[in-house]
Design a protein around this motif. Structure first.
Motif, PDB file in Angstrom:
ATOM      1  N   LEU A  34      49.870 -93.002 -35.672  1.00 14.53           N
ATOM      2  CA  LEU A  34      48.685 -92.376 -35.084  1.00 14.53           C
ATOM      3  C   LEU A  34      47.491 -92.494 -36.029  1.00 14.53           C
ATOM      4  N   HIS A  35      47.794 -92.644 -37.316  1.00 14.50           N
ATOM      5  CA  HIS A  35      46.729 -92.671 -38.326  1.00 14.50           C
ATOM      6  C   HIS A  35      46.535 -94.044 -38.957  1.00 14.50           C
ATOM      7  N   TYR A  36      47.590 -94.839 -39.030  1.00 13.15           N
ATOM      8  CA  TYR A  36      47.511 -96.146 -39.680  1.00 13.15           C
ATOM      9  C   TYR A  36      48.233 -97.194 -38.845  1.00 13.15           C
ATOM     10  N   LYS A  37      47.655 -98.385 -38.771  1.00 13.46           N
ATOM     11  CA  LYS A  37      48.257 -99.427 -37.926  1.00 13.46           C
ATOM     12  C   LYS A  37      49.506-100.039 -38.555  1.00 13.46           C
ATOM     13  N   ASP A  38      49.573-100.053 -39.902  1.00 15.90           N
ATOM     14  CA  ASP A  38      50.758-100.580 -40.573  1.00 15.90           C
ATOM     15  C   ASP A  38      50.781-100.094 -42.020  1.00 15.90           C
ATOM     16  N   ARG A  39      51.782-100.523 -42.746  1.00 13.12           N
ATOM     17  CA  ARG A  39      51.954-100.071 -44.135  1.00 13.12           C
ATOM     18  C   ARG A  39      50.795-100.508 -45.016  1.00 13.12           C
ATOM     19  N   GLU A  40      50.316-101.732 -44.824  1.00  7.26           N
ATOM     20  CA  GLU A  40      49.224-102.230 -45.655  1.00  7.26           C
ATOM     21  C   GLU A  40      47.947-101.433 -45.422  1.00  7.26           C
ATOM     22  N   ASP A  41      47.727-101.026 -44.180  1.00 10.05           N
ATOM     23  CA  ASP A  41      46.566-100.216 -43.829  1.00 10.05           C
ATOM     24  C   ASP A  41      46.612 -98.883 -44.573  1.00 10.05           C
ATOM     25  N   LEU A  42      47.788 -98.267 -44.555  1.00  7.67           N
ATOM     26  CA  LEU A  42      47.981 -97.000 -45.266  1.00  7.67           C
ATOM     27  C   LEU A  42      47.862 -97.205 -46.768  1.00  7.67           C
ATOM     28  N   LEU A  43      48.436 -98.284 -47.279  1.00  2.59           N
ATOM     29  CA  LEU A  43      48.399 -98.542 -48.703  1.00  2.59           C
ATOM     30  C   LEU A  43      46.976 -98.726 -49.210  1.00  2.59           C
ATOM     31  N   LEU A  44      46.155 -99.426 -48.439  1.00  2.00           N
ATOM     32  CA  LEU A  44      44.769 -99.637 -48.845  1.00  2.00           C
ATOM     33  C   LEU A  44      44.034 -98.307 -48.933  1.00  2.00           C
ATOM     34  N   ASP A  45      44.240 -97.443 -47.938  1.00  2.00           N
ATOM     35  CA  ASP A  45      43.590 -96.142 -47.947  1.00  2.00           C
ATOM     36  C   ASP A  45      44.084 -95.305 -49.126  1.00  2.00           C
ATOM     37  N   ALA A  46      45.386 -95.354 -49.362  1.00  2.00           N
ATOM     38  CA  ALA A  46      45.965 -94.551 -50.444  1.00  2.00           C
ATOM     39  C   ALA A  46      45.507 -95.033 -51.814  1.00  2.00           C
ATOM     40  N   THR A  47      45.432 -96.338 -52.004  1.00  2.00           N
ATOM     41  CA  THR A  47      45.069 -96.853 -53.317  1.00  2.00           C
ATOM     42  C   THR A  47      43.627 -96.554 -53.671  1.00  2.00           C
ATOM     43  N   GLU A  48      42.780 -96.431 -52.662  1.00  2.00           N
ATOM     44  CA  GLU A  48      41.393 -96.086 -52.967  1.00  2.00           C
ATOM     45  C   GLU A  48      41.319 -94.719 -53.626  1.00  2.00           C
ATOM     46  N   SER A  49      42.278 -93.845 -53.286  1.00  2.00           N
ATOM     47  CA  SER A  49      42.274 -92.517 -53.902  1.00  2.00           C
ATOM     48  C   SER A  49      42.718 -92.584 -55.364  1.00  2.00           C
ATOM     49  N   THR A  50      43.428 -93.658 -55.752  1.00  2.00           N
ATOM     50  CA  THR A  50      43.855 -93.774 -57.152  1.00  2.00           C
ATOM     51  C   THR A  50      42.718 -94.241 -58.048  1.00  2.00           C
ATOM     52  N   MET A  51      41.629 -94.713 -57.446  1.00  2.00           N
ATOM     53  CA  MET A  51      40.517 -95.217 -58.240  1.00  2.00           C
ATOM     54  C   MET A  51      39.762 -94.114 -58.971  1.00  2.00           C
ATOM     55  N   ASP A  52      39.808 -92.892 -58.450  1.00  2.00           N
ATOM     56  CA  ASP A  52      38.996 -91.814 -59.008  1.00  2.00           C
ATOM     57  C   ASP A  52      39.227 -91.630 -60.502  1.00  2.00           C
ATOM     58  N   GLY A  53      40.491 -91.529 -60.907  1.00  2.00           N
ATOM     59  CA  GLY A  53      40.793 -91.323 -62.321  1.00  2.00           C
ATOM     60  C   GLY A  53      40.368 -92.499 -63.174  1.00  2.00           C
ATOM     61  N   VAL A  54      40.537 -93.713 -62.651  1.00  2.00           N
ATOM     62  CA  VAL A  54      40.142 -94.921 -63.373  1.00  2.00           C
ATOM     63  C   VAL A  54      38.632 -94.949 -63.588  1.00  2.00           C
TER      64      VAL A  54
END
Length: 205
Positions: free
Chosen positions: A57-77
């Protein structure tokens, strides 16, 4: 990016935002436990404690979710980059990497599998471009603030910021892929890669 058909609704619905946060956290947690290719949508749903259908319902596939999730890891960097002082008199610059640069690589190392995937040959150009831009912006703001009036040249500072950003991003990508590992297979440590990168940032002095 997130499934565009649901993004607008998700932004207004607190429950949807919470669900998306759970899904992002789940895929990042799983990425520290197993290879990304071995993570299924069912694994993510189970870890987030939601139905598999809810994930779609929120993401079309795993890569779509992964891209969204990884953007959140950028904050600390990016925050670590912003705190890493680049301008000082030569005698004020330490020979070993400052704690904030080491912290930058530590943040990457925490999600090494994710960065290996996103910055690999078959990775995400969007992810790489966004991280390079954010790093450059962080360093440009610092350079702009600390430059002396007689040395102020906004264009030159912008070029320097992007030069540093691109160089550090290239080091990150190759480091997480193990291209700097020794002949005995010994992985380069966070401190090791930070110190070598710092030596180049400070001009090899």
């Amino acid at each position: 990016m997130p499934n565009t058909s649901n993004t607008r609704g998700a932004s207004r619905d607190p429950r949807a935002r919470r669900t998306r946060a759970l899904l992002r956290s789940a895929v990042l947690d799983l990425s520290m436990e197993k290879d990304l290719d071995g993570i299924t949508m069912s694994d993510i749903a189970e870890r987030a404690e939601v139905n598999r259908a809810t994930v779609y319902l929120h993401y079309k596939d795993r890569e779509d979710l992964l891209l969204d999730a990884t953007e959140s890891t950028m904050d600390g960097v990016v925050e670590a980059a912003r705190a890493c002082r680049l301008i000082a008199h030569t005698h004020e610059l330490p020979e070993t990497a400052p704690v904030h640069l080491t912290s930058l690589f530590a943040h990457v190392d925490k999600h090494r599998a994710v960065y290996r995937r996103m910055l690999g040959e078959d990775g995400s150009p969007r992810f790489a471009a966004r991280l390079e831009r954010l790093l450059a912006q962080a360093w440009f703001e610092q350079l702009l603030t600390e430059a002396t009036p007689d040395a102020f040249d906004e264009t030159a500072l912008l070029v320097r910021a992007h030069f540093l950003s691109g160089a550090v991003l290239a080091v990150i990508g190759r480091w997480v892929r193990g291209e700097f590992d020794g002949e005995q297979g010994n992985g380069m440590s966070v401190t090791g890669v930070a110190d070598l990168t710092w030596a180049l940032v400070r001009g090899g002095r």
